[in-house]
Scaffold this active site. Structure first.
Site, PDB file in Angstrom:
ATOM      1  N   SER A 189       0.851  -1.195   0.000  1.00  0.00           N
ATOM      2  CA  SER A 189       0.000   0.000   0.000  1.00  0.00           C
ATOM      3  C   SER A 189       0.884   1.242   0.000  1.00  0.00           C
ATOM      4  CB  SER A 189      -0.890   0.078   1.252  1.00  0.00           C
ATOM      5  OG  SER A 189      -1.595   1.305   1.263  1.00  0.00           O
ATOM      6  N   LYS A 196      -5.546 -18.660   3.028  1.00  0.00           N
ATOM      7  CA  LYS A 196      -6.569 -19.673   3.377  1.00  0.00           C
ATOM      8  C   LYS A 196      -6.317 -20.965   2.599  1.00  0.00           C
ATOM      9  CE  LYS A 196     -11.566 -20.332   3.003  1.00  0.00           C
ATOM     10  NZ  LYS A 196     -11.802 -20.777   1.603  1.00  0.00           N
ATOM     11  N   TYR A 229      -6.820   6.080   3.018  1.00  0.00           N
ATOM     12  CA  TYR A 229      -5.826   5.256   3.710  1.00  0.00           C
ATOM     13  C   TYR A 229      -6.373   4.756   5.046  1.00  0.00           C
ATOM     14  CZ  TYR A 229      -1.183   3.887   5.449  1.00  0.00           C
ATOM     15  OH  TYR A 229      -0.100   3.185   5.929  1.00  0.00           O
TER      16      TYR A 229
END
Ligand code: UDP
Length: 359
Positions: free
Chosen positions: A113, A143, A185
């Site tokens: 990010s 997962k 953000y």
């Protein structure tokens, strides 16, 4: 002073040796691995003998940060945007690209990010996507592999806390503007945390969330367009330009040197006691921005003067972590004093200017 990144990486490895921490033979996916913090993580993991797969779309990360790793047999780079699906261990999937030969991931670290407030106005959508869709995709990968999931959240989830919530503990829910200039953000990191808790609840996944407070050091992005306070002030000081203090400089931040932060991340990834936890990692020594400007002028022996500029909207007034949880669960606390971290960062900046001149 010449800066040698290998010394800092060795210092982290030495701390791990003392604590009996090792990632040898683990297969670890790092999203945002070509960024400032991500590339430090990749460096340490490669040195530790893990197999490190770095995903980055290079919009804010840079190949410069990982070029030296490209020939390492236990490093692999994938140019991919994690907000788009990607599958490991499958040769075909209708919904996204596949990396068939990686059969088992042990750990997924989702770090991708942009994080500079200067970029929030130009890239709000990609920031939102990497922390929501990107978190969902990274969770899906973890997962499928029953891997530990680690997420780099932020102190920004607390927004602008009142004085009685300073130092801020993980149990503080936040004071965040959902429609302000920082919301792409702050709110997407909060949503990312909610995604993680949903997957943990529904799929019984092993997840860990770190909330990062201001961190800086070598490899931090440093153009004026990124505008984080430490690289900005160092750049200005080294060029004898005015140091731009926003507001009257009485707002505070607490700064962590990068190797302390990376040590904390990886300790959290390693320790079973951190499963299901949200932990602040930062420094609890608070400085005003004006104090910081004066320290940097002194350390660089600069002729810069201070000039005051308008305070950005929603700029948090104070920021300082409560580190009790990090100390208790991770037996971690920051070790590098502000001035020492700044000295190394300044040395890195100076080396960089020398290379640029020689190019
Ligand atoms: N700041 C400043 N001058 C600059 C850049 C930043 O005074 O040139 C201030 C900014 O307003 C904030 C603090 O320094 O109060 C830290 O800013 P940064 O962009 O590093 O990140 P933040 O902690 O706000 O996310």
């Amino acid at each position: 002073m010449y800066y040698d990144i290998n010394q800092d990486i060795s210092e982290i490895s030495k701390r791990f040796e003392e604590d009996g921490i090792t990632f040898k033979d683990k297969t670890i996916l790092v999203t945002g691995g070509a960024g400032f913090l991500g590339s430090w993580v990749c460096d340490v993991l490669v040195k530790q003998g893990a197999y490190c797969i770095c995903i980055d779309n290079l919009t804010s990360g840079s190949t410069k940060n990982i070029l030296h790793l490209m020939d390492e047999p236990n490093f692999r780079f994938l140019n991919h945007d994690i907000s788009q699906p990607i599958f490991f261990g499958l040769s075909h999937h209708p919904d996204g690209i596949c990396v068939g030969d990686i059969k088992k991931l042990d750990i997924v670290m989702h770090m991708a990010s942009r994080a500079s407030p200067f970029e929030f106005k130009d890239h709000p959508i990609s920031i939102l996507k990497s922390n929501t869709l990107g978190t969902m995709n990274a969770l899906g990968i973890a997962k499928a592999h029953n891997a530990i999931f680690f997420y780099t959240s932020t102190s920004e989830v607390y927004g602008n806390p009142p004085d009685d919530a300073i130092p801020t503990s993980e149990s503080y829910y936040g004071h965040v503007n959902p429609v302000g200039p920082r919301s792409c953000y702050d709110e997407s990191k909060r949503a990312g945390e909610a995604f993680i808790k949903a997957y943990e609840l529904q799929h019984k996944m092993r997840t860990k969330i770190v909330r990062i407070f201001n961190t800086s050091g070598p490899r931090i992005r440093h153009g004026p367009e990124y505008g984080r306070v430490i690289p900005n002030f160092i750049n200005q000081a080294l060029n004898d330009q005015d140091i731009t203090v926003f507001g009257n400089g009485s707002q505070t931040r607490s700064f962590t040197y990068v190797i302390d932060e990376i040590e904390g991340f990886l300790k959290m990834v390693y320790k079973d006691e951190a499963i299901g936890e949200v932990i602040n990692l930062g420094n609890d020594k608070e400085y005003t921005i004006l104090e910081l400007a004066k320290i940097i002028i002194k350390l660089t022996d600069s002729n810069s003067k201070i000039s005051f500029k308008p305070l950005p909207i929603d700029d948090p007034r104070r920021r300082c972590p409560d580190l009790s949880k990090a100390k208790r669960i991770l037996e971690w606390e920051p070790k590098t004093p502000l001035k020492e971290g700044l000295k190394r960062t300044i040395a890195w900046f100076k080396d960089k200017y020398d290379w640029e001149k020689n190019e």
